[in-house]
Motif scaffolding. Structure first.
Motif, PDB file in Angstrom:
ATOM      1  N   ILE A 177       0.843  -1.077  -0.055  1.00 19.19           N
ATOM      2  CA  ILE A 177      -0.235  -0.031   0.401  1.00 19.19           C
ATOM      3  C   ILE A 177       0.801   1.297  -0.058  1.00 19.19           C
ATOM      4  N   ALA A 179       2.207   4.837   0.687  1.00 15.17           N
ATOM      5  CA  ALA A 179       2.093   5.768   1.982  1.00 15.17           C
ATOM      6  C   ALA A 179       3.330   6.816   2.025  1.00 15.17           C
ATOM      7  N   PRO A 196       1.407  -5.174   4.035  1.00 13.91           N
ATOM      8  CA  PRO A 196       0.285  -6.112   5.050  1.00 13.91           C
ATOM      9  C   PRO A 196       0.823  -7.430   5.195  1.00 13.91           C
ATOM     10  N   ASN A 219      -4.307  -6.344   8.315  1.00 13.20           N
ATOM     11  CA  ASN A 219      -5.331  -5.519   7.786  1.00 13.20           C
ATOM     12  C   ASN A 219      -5.541  -4.019   7.989  1.00 13.20           C
ATOM     13  N   ASP A 220      -4.226  -3.642   8.561  1.00 13.15           N
ATOM     14  CA  ASP A 220      -4.281  -2.211   8.917  1.00 13.15           C
ATOM     15  C   ASP A 220      -4.184  -1.313   7.823  1.00 13.15           C
ATOM     16  N   ILE A 221      -4.555  -0.058   7.969  1.00 16.69           N
ATOM     17  CA  ILE A 221      -4.789   1.106   6.776  1.00 16.69           C
ATOM     18  C   ILE A 221      -3.768   2.075   7.561  1.00 16.69           C
ATOM     19  N   VAL A 223      -1.814   5.564   8.176  1.00 21.26           N
ATOM     20  CA  VAL A 223      -2.269   6.959   7.744  1.00 21.26           C
ATOM     21  C   VAL A 223      -1.159   7.622   8.352  1.00 21.26           C
ATOM     22  N   ILE A 237      -0.968   3.854  11.780  1.00 23.72           N
ATOM     23  CA  ILE A 237      -1.992   2.863  11.041  1.00 23.72           C
ATOM     24  C   ILE A 237      -3.470   3.012  11.927  1.00 23.72           C
ATOM     25  N   ARG A 239      -6.668   0.836  12.508  1.00 25.37           N
ATOM     26  CA  ARG A 239      -7.245  -0.768  12.352  1.00 25.37           C
ATOM     27  C   ARG A 239      -8.857  -0.558  12.376  1.00 25.37           C
ATOM     28  N   PRO A 240      -9.299  -0.934  11.342  1.00 28.41           N
ATOM     29  CA  PRO A 240     -10.801  -0.789  10.948  1.00 28.41           C
ATOM     30  C   PRO A 240     -11.655  -1.717  11.840  1.00 28.41           C
ATOM     31  N   LYS A 265     -14.031   6.201   7.722  1.00 32.18           N
ATOM     32  CA  LYS A 265     -13.127   6.400   6.831  1.00 32.18           C
ATOM     33  C   LYS A 265     -11.793   7.466   7.704  1.00 32.18           C
ATOM     34  N   PRO A 362      -8.731   4.878   1.701  1.00 35.64           N
ATOM     35  CA  PRO A 362      -9.059   3.673   0.989  1.00 35.64           C
ATOM     36  C   PRO A 362     -10.840   3.896   1.033  1.00 35.64           C
TER      37      PRO A 362
END
Length: 362
Positions: A177, A179, A196, A219-221, A223, A237, A239-240, A265, A362
């Motif tokens: 991903i 960044a 990931p 599964n982190d995004i 940021v 990150i 974490r949704p 989001k 995302p």
């Protein structure tokens, strides 16, 4: 004894996303870098990017303070050591200190940018529909460069804002991903990816060398932003699942908190103008924004947008604060909640376009 007067500049660095500048020492311009120097009695000149600082006698008494945006100017003189201040506004393609309304059209890989300084709309084709857009200031000239990362081979393509030439660099692999952010604080965005599969960050610092850090979960995004206000982007990150934020602050250690839910989001940015990114999210179900103030960890919420909108926050009015902004695809309409000028409605783009300010959401 002959008296000499010096100008002492103390600049508190803003985030990679930017701050407006107001000061009383004959300062003007947009993005800038100030480096240690002595500006003698009037007429001296220090420049950096689009910022110009003319030497004057400054304030009458050493230590008198004037505030402006995310920095302070004090009269006096430089002590030993060096000092650098960098001001950056996210997605600012013309260098005027304001985020520009802009879209990426996957069909044809077209970029359309409405320059806030002139109203002109340059358009170009760069990339293909499957590329991941990654605009940022990679060259340090105070203007965002049109750029993308190609997942199939992990190559970055950057179109220099200075002269329209481009360069390509392989960095990353399929499944990563992108960044990018200024992790070393030199005023240039660094190529960076979060992997990931092994929860590892790979950062190619523009000052030299690579940084490899294991931080996060599968599964982190990512940021990345400057949450501690030291001028360097922090590895971070969202974490949704549990709505957790984990921030590896470059000057203050790891911060963890729970804020949000799995469908929210993440939209971090400096909404309060203190030079630090605030933890924030936008809730698609009701169009509400939720922000934790970096100053005191209190939070506030407000409605702006509706279900189906695309969040695209940035500093569209150049006052040093992020503005809540959404793009409504079916009507190709932008709604900008400017912190200094009220709501602005702009028709720009087409249904299916992606706002460039949404590049890392995302």
């Amino acid at each position: 004894m002959k008296t000499k007067k010096f100008l002492y500049v103390l600049a508190i660095t803003a985030i990679a996303i930017g701050h407006a500048v107001v000061a009383n020492a004959q300062s003007s311009g947009g993005n800038f870098v100030i480096k240690k120097s002595v500006i003698s009695s009037g007429g001296g000149l220090a420049t950096g990017g689009n910022f110009v600082l003319n030497g004057t006698t400054g304030q009458a008494i050493a230590g008198v303070e004037s505030n402006g945006g995310a920095f302070k100017i004090l009269s006096g003189f430089w002590a030993s050591g060096s000092s650098t201040a960098t001001r950056r506004t996210p997605f600012d393609f013309d260098g005027d200190g304001k985020t520009d309304v802009g879209i990426f059209r996957p069909n044809g890989a077209q970029w359309w940018i409405q320059r806030s300084s002139t109203g002109q709309v340059p358009a170009l084709q760069f990339g293909v529909s499957t590329d991941k857009i990654a605009p940022a200031d990679y060259t340090g000239d105070g203007k965002a460069d049109i750029a993308f990362w190609r997942p199939s081979d992990g190559t970055w393509y950057v179109l220099r804002s200075e002269d329209g030439s481009y360069f390509a660099v392989p960095f990353g692999a399929n499944g990563d991903i992108p960044a990018p952010a200024d992790f070393d604080g030199d005023g240039k965005a660094d190529l960076a990816v979060f992997r990931p599969s092994n929860t590892t960050w790979y950062i190619a610092k523009s000052t030299g060398g690579n940084l490899i850090v294991q931080f996060g979960a599968e599964n982190d995004i990512p940021v990345a932003a400057d949450y501690d206000g030291d001028g360097k982007a922090d590895i971070a990150i969202f974490r949704p699942g549990p709505g957790e934020w984990w921030i590896n602050r470059s000057s203050a250690g790891v911060l963890a908190l729970q804020f949000g839910s799995s469908t929210d989001k993440a939209v971090p940015g400096d909404y309060t103008g203190d030079g630090k990114a605030d933890v924030a999210f936008w809730r698609p179900s009701n169009g509400n924004w939720y922000v934790i103030r970096s100053e005191n960890a209190s939070f506030y919420a407000f409605p702006f947008g509706a279900s189906g909108d695309t969040p695209a926050p940035g500093d569209y009015d150049g006052d040093g604060k992020f503005d809540a902004t959404v793009f409504r695809g079916p009507t190709a309409t932008w709604y900008l909640g400017k912190s200094t000028g009220g709501t602005q409605i702009v028709q720009f783009g087409a249904n299916g376009d992606r706002p460039v300010a949404n590049a890392f959401i995302p």
